[in-house]
Design a protein around this motif. Structure first.
Motif, short mmCIF file in Angstrom:
data_model
loop_
_atom_site.label_atom_id
_atom_site.label_comp_id
_atom_site.label_asym_id
_atom_site.label_seq_id
_atom_site.Cartn_x
_atom_site.Cartn_y
_atom_site.Cartn_z
N UNK A 63 -7.36 -12.62 -1.99
CA UNK A 63 -6.82 -13.02 -0.90
C UNK A 63 -7.31 -14.28 -0.65
N UNK A 64 -6.35 -14.49 -0.24
CA UNK A 64 -7.05 -16.08 0.68
C UNK A 64 -7.06 -15.35 2.22
N UNK A 65 -8.14 -16.08 2.64
CA UNK A 65 -8.57 -16.01 3.93
C UNK A 65 -7.23 -16.22 4.70
N UNK A 66 -6.04 -16.73 4.73
CA UNK A 66 -5.01 -16.45 5.59
C UNK A 66 -4.38 -15.41 5.16
N UNK A 67 -4.17 -14.84 3.98
CA UNK A 67 -3.21 -14.10 3.23
C UNK A 67 -3.49 -12.91 3.73
N UNK A 68 -3.03 -11.93 4.78
CA UNK A 68 -3.13 -10.67 5.19
C UNK A 68 -3.05 -9.88 3.67
N UNK A 69 -4.03 -8.71 3.84
CA UNK A 69 -3.39 -7.77 2.91
C UNK A 69 -2.21 -7.26 3.84
N UNK A 70 -1.49 -6.50 2.44
CA UNK A 70 -0.10 -5.45 3.01
C UNK A 70 -0.74 -4.16 4.04
N UNK A 71 -1.22 -3.89 3.45
CA UNK A 71 -2.05 -2.62 4.62
C UNK A 71 -1.83 -3.05 5.88
N UNK A 72 -2.25 -3.82 5.99
CA UNK A 72 -2.43 -4.67 7.65
C UNK A 72 -1.54 -4.13 8.68
N UNK A 73 -0.05 -4.44 7.64
CA UNK A 73 1.57 -4.61 8.60
C UNK A 73 1.34 -2.44 9.09
N UNK A 74 1.20 -2.46 8.29
CA UNK A 74 1.22 -0.84 8.70
C UNK A 74 0.85 0.12 10.01
N UNK A 243 -10.28 6.07 3.46
CA UNK A 243 -9.07 5.82 3.16
C UNK A 243 -8.48 6.67 1.77
N UNK A 244 -10.13 6.07 0.91
CA UNK A 244 -9.92 6.00 -0.06
C UNK A 244 -10.14 7.68 -0.63
N UNK A 245 -10.39 8.33 0.42
CA UNK A 245 -10.27 9.79 0.06
C UNK A 245 -9.62 10.60 0.38
N UNK A 246 -8.93 10.21 1.58
CA UNK A 246 -7.91 10.91 1.83
C UNK A 246 -8.04 11.99 3.19
N UNK A 247 -7.26 12.82 3.69
CA UNK A 247 -7.85 13.71 4.40
C UNK A 247 -8.96 14.75 3.83
N UNK A 248 -9.48 15.38 4.73
CA UNK A 248 -10.82 17.11 3.83
C UNK A 248 -10.11 17.78 5.01
N UNK A 249 -10.45 19.57 4.40
CA UNK A 249 -10.23 20.48 5.07
C UNK A 249 -11.02 19.79 6.37
N UNK A 276 -6.56 0.61 -3.79
CA UNK A 276 -5.94 -0.51 -5.41
C UNK A 276 -4.49 0.84 -5.07
N UNK A 277 -3.80 1.41 -5.27
CA UNK A 277 -2.56 1.98 -4.80
C UNK A 277 -2.23 2.12 -3.57
N UNK A 278 -1.40 1.60 -2.70
CA UNK A 278 -1.18 0.94 -1.24
C UNK A 278 0.06 2.58 -0.76
N UNK A 279 1.09 2.85 -2.67
CA UNK A 279 1.84 3.88 -2.26
C UNK A 279 1.03 4.48 -2.11
N UNK A 280 0.57 5.21 -3.00
CA UNK A 280 -0.51 6.77 -3.02
C UNK A 280 -0.94 6.68 -2.08
N UNK A 281 -1.54 5.76 -1.11
CA UNK A 281 -2.39 5.82 -0.13
C UNK A 281 -1.17 6.31 0.88
N UNK A 282 -0.40 5.85 0.87
CA UNK A 282 1.57 6.10 1.92
C UNK A 282 1.90 7.19 1.86
N UNK A 283 1.42 7.50 0.40
CA UNK A 283 1.75 9.27 0.25
C UNK A 283 1.34 10.68 0.71
N UNK A 284 -0.21 10.00 1.03
CA UNK A 284 -1.02 10.85 1.67
C UNK A 284 -0.62 11.14 2.34
N UNK A 285 -0.85 9.82 3.34
CA UNK A 285 -0.27 10.02 4.93
C UNK A 285 0.88 11.14 5.19
#
Ligand SMILES: Nc1nc2c(ncn2[C@@H]2O[C@H](COP(=O)(O)OP(=O)(O)OP(=O)(O)O)[C@@H](O)[C@H]2O)c(=O)[nH]1
Ligand SMILES: [Mg+2]
Length: 330
Positions: A63-74, A243-249, A276-285
Motif C-alpha cells: 500500500x503506498x503511503x498515500x493509499x489508506x487500507x480499506x479498514x481505516x474507513x470503518x 483484531x486477528x484474534x477477536x473477542x475472547x471469553x 487479511x480478510x476484512x469481511x471475516x473481521x466485519x463478521x466477527x464484529x
C-alpha cells in the motif's frame, strides 16, 4: 552571365549532394550526440531498471503511503452514532499529543500504594486524630505532582493485545517511523506486571495495566480490579482486542464487569495490519453483538506497528480525540 552562374551553382550543388550521399552510405547511422559506449551504458542501466522493476512487481502488492487500507474507513462507519470531530478538533488534539511531555510517575502492584491513595489514607488518619508525619516511601513527603488530581485513562486487555504499544503510539508524532518507548513492550505475553502511570502534559494520566489471561497472575488481576472498583480519577477504560484474534471469553466478561460497575468503556481493535480478510473481521464484529450492547462503546481500529504492507500507523487520531473528549478537554 546570370545563366552561367546559375548553371555553375546548380552543378556544384549536385556534386555536393552526391558527395554527401556517398559519405552517408558509408557511415552507420547512430543517434545524434550519443557515442557507442554511452548507448551501451544507457542500455545496461535501462536493463538494470527493468530487472529491479520486475522484482518489485513480483512482490506482494504494497500500500503506498498515500493509499489508506480499506479498514481505516470503518473508524467512521462504526462510530457514526457519535459526534464526529471537526478538522479544528483533530488539529488541536494532534498538536497536543505530537508535542506533549510524557512523564513516567509510578508503578504498583497494590492499589493502596498509588501515591494519591496513600495521601488520602494519611488525610483520613489525620482527620481521625491519628498521628501522621506525611511520609512517602518511609522518607520523603509525597510530591504534589504525584497527587494532583488529573483525569485517568486505563488500558485493559488480554496479555499481548498491544496495550503498552498503543500508549507509545498515542504520544508519537505521526511522521515518525518508530514509536516513542514510554511504556516497555515485548513479543512475550505477560510482559507488563504492574499498573504503570504516565503523566501526559499535566492534563491527564494514561495507565497501562498487566494483561489478563495467558501468563497473568491473580495478584495482577487484583490490583487492576481494585483500581477499577475504587479509583475516583478514572474517566474511561479502553478494552484492547487483537483484531486477528477477536473477542475472547475473558474480554466479554471484562466488558460485562465494567458495565456492572458503571465504568464507561470503548473498544480498540489493535493489530489491524494483520487482518487479511476484512469481511471475516466485519463478521466477527457483527456476531459479537458489541454494536447492540446497551453501553454502545466506540469501536476504534488501529495499527501501532508500521510495515512495508501498512507503512503508516492509522486510527490513532480517533483514539486521541476520544481521550480528549472523555477527559473533558474538548
Ligand atoms: N503487527 C502489529 N504488532 C503489534 C501491534 N501492537 C502491538 N504489537 C506487537 O505485539 C506485541 C505485544 O505488544 P505489547 O504492547 O507489549 O502488548 P501488551 O498488551 O502490553 O502485552 P502485556 O504487557 O504482555 O500484557 C509486541 O511485539 C508489539 O510490537 C500492531 O498494531 N500491529
Ligand atoms: Mg504491556
Amino acid at each position: 552571365m546570370v545563366n552561367i552562374r546559375c548553371f555553375s551553382t546548380c552543378s556544384t550543388l549536385r556534386r555536393d549532394l552526391d558527395m554527401i550521399k556517398t559519405i552517408v552510405s558509408k557511415v552507420k547511422v547512430e543517434p545524434a550526440g550519443v557515442s557507442k559506449p554511452e548507448i551501451n551504458a544507457a542500455a545496461s542501466t535501462r536493463q538494470g531498471q527493468s530487472v529491479k522493476h520486475q522484482r518489485i512487481t513480483t512482490r506482494p502488492a504494497k500500500i503506498s503511503r498515500q493509499q489508506k487500507p480499506e479498514w481505516v474507513s470503518l473508524n467512521t462507519t462504526y462510530n457514526n452514532y457519535f459526534k464526529q470531530p471537526t478538522i479544528q478538533d483533530v488539529n488541536k488534539v494532534n498538536q497536543f499529543f505530537n508535542s506533549t511531555t510524557v512523564t513516567y510517575e509510578w508503578s504498583t502492584n497494590e492499589f493502596e500504594k498509588i501515591p494519591s491513595e496513600l495521601a488520602r489514607a494519611r488525610e483520613h488518619e489525620n482527620v481521625n486524630g491519628r498521628v501522621s508525619d506525611k511520609l512517602y516511601g518511609g522518607k520523603t513527603k509525597i510530591p504534589f505532582n504525584l497527587i494532583n488530581e488529573l483525569p485517568e485513562i486505563l488500558f485493559l486487555g488480554r496479555s499481548n493485545a498491544g496495550k503498552s504499544s498503543i500508549l507509545n503510539n498515542l504520544v508519537t508524532e505521526f511522521g515518525r517511523s518508530s514509536v516513542v518507548e514510554a511504556a516497555r513492550t515485548s513479543k512475550r505475553a505477560g510482559f507488563t506486571k504492574t499498573l504503570n502511570c504516565f503523566n501526559i502534559g499535566n492534563k491527564f494520566r494514561l495507565i497501562d495495566s498487566p494483561g489478563y489471561g495467558f501468563r497473568s497472575t491473580s495478584n495482577q488481576g487484583t490490583v487492576t480490579m481494585d483500581y477499577l472498583e475504587n479509583r475516583k480519577e478514572l474517566r474511561r477504560c479502553y478494552v484492547l482486542v487483537s483484531a486477528n484474534h477477536g473477542f475472547t471469553k475473558l474480554d466479554l466478561s471484562v466488558m460485562e464487569h465494567l458495565t456492572s460497575l458503571g465504568r464507561p468503556f470503548e473498544v480498540i481493535f489493535t493489530k489491524m495490519d494483520k487482518i487479511r480478510d476484512l469481511e471475516k473481521f466485519k463478521m466477527m464484529v457483527k456476531e459479537s453483538g458489541i454494536q447492540d450492547s446497551p453501553t454502545l462503546p466506540r469501536l476504534i481500529l488501529t495499527n501501532s506497528v508500521s510495515s512495508p504492507k501498512v507503512p503508516k500507523r492509522y486510527g490513532i487520531d480517533h483514539l486521541r480525540y476520544s481521550i480528549f473528549e472523555s477527559c473533558g478537554l474538548i
